[in-house]
Design an enzyme around this catalytic site. Structure first.
Site, PDB file in Angstrom:
ATOM      1  N   ARG A  59      -6.726  70.613 -51.569  1.00 55.38           N
ATOM      2  CA  ARG A  59      -5.461  70.880 -50.857  1.00 55.38           C
ATOM      3  C   ARG A  59      -5.763  71.425 -49.461  1.00 55.38           C
ATOM      4  O   ARG A  59      -5.103  71.096 -48.484  1.00 55.38           O
ATOM      5  CB  ARG A  59      -4.573  71.857 -51.645  1.00 55.38           C
ATOM      6  N   LYS A 209       4.310  53.371 -41.969  1.00 49.82           N
ATOM      7  CA  LYS A 209       4.779  52.226 -41.190  1.00 49.82           C
ATOM      8  C   LYS A 209       3.604  51.525 -40.496  1.00 49.82           C
ATOM      9  O   LYS A 209       2.727  51.043 -41.160  1.00 49.82           O
ATOM     10  CB  LYS A 209       5.864  52.708 -40.223  1.00 49.82           C
TER      11      LYS A 209
HETATM   12  N1  PLP Z   1      10.379  58.870 -38.978  1.00 53.84           N
HETATM   13  C1  PLP Z   1      10.833  57.621 -38.843  1.00 53.84           C
HETATM   14  C2  PLP Z   1      11.172  57.110 -37.475  1.00 53.84           C
HETATM   15  C3  PLP Z   1      10.991  56.807 -39.967  1.00 53.84           C
HETATM   16  O1  PLP Z   1      11.451  55.555 -39.814  1.00 53.84           O
HETATM   17  C4  PLP Z   1      10.668  57.327 -41.241  1.00 53.84           C
HETATM   18  C5  PLP Z   1      10.844  56.511 -42.458  1.00 53.84           C
HETATM   19  O2  PLP Z   1      11.433  55.456 -42.432  1.00 53.84           O
HETATM   20  C6  PLP Z   1      10.218  58.643 -41.340  1.00 53.84           C
HETATM   21  C7  PLP Z   1      10.069  59.390 -40.187  1.00 53.84           C
HETATM   22  C8  PLP Z   1       9.897  59.253 -42.679  1.00 53.84           C
HETATM   23  O3  PLP Z   1       8.687  58.765 -43.174  1.00 53.84           O
HETATM   24  P1  PLP Z   1       8.330  58.613 -44.735  1.00 53.84           P
HETATM   25  O4  PLP Z   1       9.261  57.593 -45.313  1.00 53.84           O
HETATM   26  O5  PLP Z   1       6.894  58.210 -44.706  1.00 53.84           O
HETATM   27  O6  PLP Z   1       8.534  59.946 -45.359  1.00 53.84           O
END
Ligand code: PLP
Length: 389
Positions: A59, A209
């Site tokens: 962790r 992403k």
């Molecule tokens: N920030 C943006 C611009 C996003 O599009 C997303 C998810 O779609 C997040 C943060 C959150 O990420 P996660 O889904 O990995 O928790």
């Protein structure tokens, strides 16, 4: 990374070289070129309190995660990186590290729905206050600053309306008011945009992403070049424990290696898709920062390498028609998320942004969002043309 990779001398390594080598020296024991997956919770100590390589419990730190953290920091141009179990875990850790009950923050009026929900539903009961502002309107941002404002939260381009904010101008406003600028760089990726170089204090990613890039792992990251902030982030990362597991860190690191080539292809394909949409009689408005009539085009051209792989558009005949288009594509898969090699289509009003319906955040009912993948552009264009007919 022990030495900067690449030729010796004054030459500085480029983005793709850093993505492949930073934090990723061959394994000193075996020579393994790929960073090993250290799937372990704990580490043997030779003597009480004497660790072999600084690791005692996963962790607090794990070598596979360290490799990812060093690599993501290097490609964002910061010295300190932290990897989390999701983008939202990264966002939550940042909020707890930087803000205290009574503090105020500013968020974009079309922020990602999950970020908005974190602030509205979890941080407000915890004692924070917030104001939503269109970040493209710098006077509105200045007017929203209060003595208690600690964070100006920027997302650019935004999800799903692809609004563009001027990072350098926002950094000045934040710093003049004694606040920090956080930039959610998920949509652009570090290949297209480097907020720290433009004055941001910290960068947030959903590495789920573009950084991961293959729709096979959930993850998040924070990067900063500020040693004091880094200390707070490290402490909260360890204490809150929402860290990336070794296998997830490894998958994300593997994705990062090809980010540069994938992003160029995402951009190439998005440009072709935009060309189809802008001339199509069934399409209303097309949201893409690369279009000269996009209100943020000049800023995007200045602060981004290219305009990205995300495209949103409205259809002329309303929500029902938008849903029909979402159902009819064959190459674009109907699904949430973005930034993977495969193209995705979704209806933000009923899918990714359904949880913010009725809030200050307004998403048009006839809006469709595309995550343009890296398939053959001709197939993507033909698929959309068929779905719109
Ligand atoms: N920030 C943006 C611009 C996003 O599009 C997303 C998810 O779609 C997040 C943060 C959150 O990420 P996660 O889904 O990995 O928790």
């Amino acid at each position: 990374m022990t030495d900067a990779p690449g030729p010796r001398g004054a030459h500085l390594p480029g983005f793709a070289t850093l993505a492949i080598h930073a934090g990723q020296d061959p394994d000193p024991l075996t020579g393994a070129v790929a960073v090993p997956i250290y799937q372990t919770s704990t580490f043997a100590q030779d003597e009480v309190g004497s660790t072999r390589a600084g690791y005692d419990y996963s962790r607090a730190g794990n070598p596979t995660r360290t490799a990812l953290e060093q690599a993501i920091a290097a490609v964002e141009g910061g010295r300190y990186g932290y990897a989390f179990a999701s983008g939202m875990a990264a966002a939550d850790t940042y909020v707890r590290a930087v803000l205290r009950p009574g503090d105020h923050l500013i968020i974009p009026d079309d922020a990602y729905g999950g970020s908005f929900r974190l602030i509205d539903k979890i941080c407000v009961p915890w004692g924070l206050t917030y104001t939503t502002v269109p970040l493209g309107d710098l006077d509105a941002v200045r007017a929203a600053m209060r003595p208690s404002t600690r964070v100006l939260w920027c997302e650019t381009p935004t999800n799903p309306l692809l609004s563009v904010a001027d990072i350098a101008a926002l950094a000045t406003i934040a710093h003049d008011g004694g606040a920090q600028l956080l930039v959610d760089n998920t949509f652009a990726s570090p290949y297209l945009q480097q907020p720290l170089a433009l004055g941001a204090d910290a960068v947030l990613h959903s590495t789920t992403k573009y950084v991961g890039g293959h729709s096979d792992v959930i993850g998040g990251a924070l990067v900063t070049d500020d040693a004091g902030l880094a200390e707070q982030l490290a402490f909260h990362s360890k204490s809150m424990g929402a860290v990336a597991g070794p296998f997830d860190a490894w998958l994300t690191l593997r994705g990062l290696k090809t980010l540069a080539v994938r992003m160029d292809r995402h951009c190439d394909n998005a440009e072709q898709v935009v060309e189809l949409l802008t001339g199509h009689p069934r399409v209303g408005r097309v949201y893409y920062p690369g279009l000269p009539d996009h209100p943020g085009h000049d800023i995007a051209a200045r602060q981004m390498r290219r305009f990205g792989g995300m495209v949103s558009f409205t259809v002329r005949d309303g929500q029902e028609e938008a849903l029909k288009v979402c159902r009819r594509t064959r190459v674009f898969t109907l699904g949430e998320s973005l930034g993977g090699v495969e193209s995705l289509i979704e209806h933000p009003g009923l899918m990714t942004h359904a949880s913010v319906a009725g809030s200050a955040l307004q998403v048009p009912a006839d809006l469709i969002r595309l995550s343009v993948g890296i398939e053959d552009a001709d197939d993507l264009v033909a698929d959309l043309r068929d779905a719109l007919d």
